[in-house]
Design an enzyme around this catalytic site. Structure first.
Site, PDB file in Angstrom:
ATOM      1  N   THR A 281       0.855  -1.183   0.000  1.00 14.93           N
ATOM      2  CA  THR A 281       0.000   0.000   0.000  1.00 14.93           C
ATOM      3  C   THR A 281       0.892   1.234   0.000  1.00 14.93           C
ATOM      4  O   THR A 281       1.872   1.300   0.755  1.00 14.93           O
ATOM      5  CB  THR A 281      -0.933   0.032   1.219  1.00 14.93           C
ATOM      6  OG1 THR A 281      -1.847  -1.071   1.142  1.00 14.93           O
ATOM      7  CG2 THR A 281      -1.741   1.321   1.250  1.00 14.93           C
ATOM      8  N   PHE A 283       1.254   5.109   0.757  1.00 20.16           N
ATOM      9  CA  PHE A 283       0.698   6.166   1.584  1.00 20.16           C
ATOM     10  C   PHE A 283       1.317   7.499   1.191  1.00 20.16           C
ATOM     11  O   PHE A 283       2.491   7.554   0.803  1.00 20.16           O
ATOM     12  CB  PHE A 283       0.978   5.901   3.065  1.00 20.16           C
ATOM     13  CG  PHE A 283       0.219   4.729   3.632  1.00 20.16           C
ATOM     14  CD1 PHE A 283      -0.956   4.921   4.347  1.00 20.16           C
ATOM     15  CD2 PHE A 283       0.685   3.437   3.454  1.00 20.16           C
ATOM     16  CE1 PHE A 283      -1.657   3.847   4.870  1.00 20.16           C
ATOM     17  CE2 PHE A 283      -0.012   2.357   3.976  1.00 20.16           C
ATOM     18  CZ  PHE A 283      -1.185   2.561   4.678  1.00 20.16           C
TER      19      PHE A 283
END
Length: 380
Positions: A281, A283
């Site tokens: 992921t 960010f």
């Protein structure tokens, strides 16, 4: 003839092409000044279409596609030259240059940071990678994170923007546009989902598993092996671990991180249960103020292009002409406009590159509207 002879002939032709190309670009610059004095836009779409049609008809049939491609690129370069003559700077480039001068040389080691979730969430892990000593405040929603920055309660926010398997978090882009915030840094976090249980619990004891909807989707294959277990979505994976810990019930489990197992006193019953081992992921660290730290080599944009044939091609041609590498291109329908799309772009080039400044100065001419989201570097 030998190969060297053919190459010698090509070299001669290339030299003549270069001379003619230079002459054409000089004339394009003169035309730009004439258009400025006569209040005409750089792009004359009708003229370009007529010119390309004429050139296609004049070209040998076997070379017509190549001819159109060649002269489309030449016209794109001519427009770029004209824009550079007419607009050596723009409000956007001036803001960027101002930020480059005013931003400190070092990214802060400590700051007040807003994160979505609770302690141990992947946003928290990302925050720890970005800052050495973050003072972290946790909020239940993305909206609350943005509100905390907007009100001055926190200087930065750390939020997920895309996952390697689940894709883009569109809500974040919507909020970036709404609040006019900027990206100052990004980080990639390896996502490993683990089945966490209360100490002593066994697999056959589990009746309920909590986790975030994306984590549930990413562990679909594993969950299919537990047909009698109820899977319950919740705000995020750290909240799931907290629920399992506080439940007092060995039948309640969570899909969450290793860090959460330590934070909430849970055992890892099964590790790395996600479908894909290559699960990351990304960010972003956001700020109300435009900050561009040394080493920034990635830029993010949102654009709305003219609703007409060739508008995306013209934009991509500009990237190609400037030798700028696109790392992300994604479209999303705009609910308020029928059959129109917002495009997300990420591209790699140094903020100190003349190509970067040139592109930023030309976006107004290439788009109906655009949002500059920031220039930054990424922590791996």
């Amino acid at each position: 003839m030998e190969l060297k002879d053919y190459r010698a002939r090509l070299d001669g032709i290339d030299s003549e092409l270069l001379r003619l190309f230079s002459e054409r670009m000089d004339i394009a610059g003169d035309i730009a000044l004439w258009k400025r004095d006569n209040h005409m836009p750089v792009l004359d779409l009708r003229r370009e279409k007529e010119k390309l049609k004429t050139l296609e008809e004049q070209s040998p049939e076997a070379l017509r596609e190549y001819t159109v491609s060649l002269f489309s690129t030449i016209m794109e370069l001519s427009r770029s030259r004209q824009n550079r003559v007419l607009h050596p700077s723009s409000p956007e480039t001036e803001a960027i240059e101002k930020a480059l001068k005013e931003t400190p040389q070092l990214f802060p080691e400590s700051a007040i940071v807003a994160c979505q979730g609770v302690e141990g969430a992947y946003s928290d892990i990302a925050c720890e990678k970005l800052f050495q000593r973050p003072n972290t405040f946790y909020f239940s929603t993305f909206d609350a994170v943005f509100a905390a920055i907007d009100k001055g309660l926190c200087r930065y926010g750390v939020i997920p923007v895309e996952n390697s398997t689940a894709g883009t978090v569109n809500a974040v882009y919507d909020l970036m546009r709404k609040h006019d915030f900027r990206i100052v840094r990004s980080v990639r976090v390896k996502v490993d989902h683990n089945l966490l249980v209360r100490p002593g619990a066994k697999l056959e004891d589990i009746r309920e598993i909590y986790s975030h909807p994306q984590a549930i989707a990413q562990c679909a294959a594993f969950l299919q092996t537990l047909p009698n277990v109820k899977v319950i979505p919740c705000e995020n994976t750290a909240v799931a671990a907290k629920k399992a810990s506080e439940s007092g019930d060995s039948g309640v489990a969570a899909l969450s991180s290793r860090q959460c197992s330590r934070l909430y006193g849970l055992d890892i019953l099964r590790s790395d249960v996600q479908d894909s081992g290559n699960n990351y992921t990304r960010f972003i660290c956001i700020s109300k103020k435009l900050e561009i730290y040394p080493g920034a080599n990635r830029t993010s944009l949102m654009m709305v292009l003219p609703h007409e044939p060739g508008s995306l091609y013209r934009l991509l041609s500009r990237f190609n002409a400037l030798g700028i590498n696109l790392t992300k291109l994604e479209s999303r329908p705009m609910p308020e406009r029928s059959f129109e799309f917002m495009f997300y772009f990420d591209f790699d080039t140094s903020v100190y590159s003349p190509r970067f400044i040139q592109l930023m100065g030309e976006l107004k001419e290439l788009t109906d509207e655009y949002e500059y989201l920031g220039s930054y570097s990424e922590v791996i």
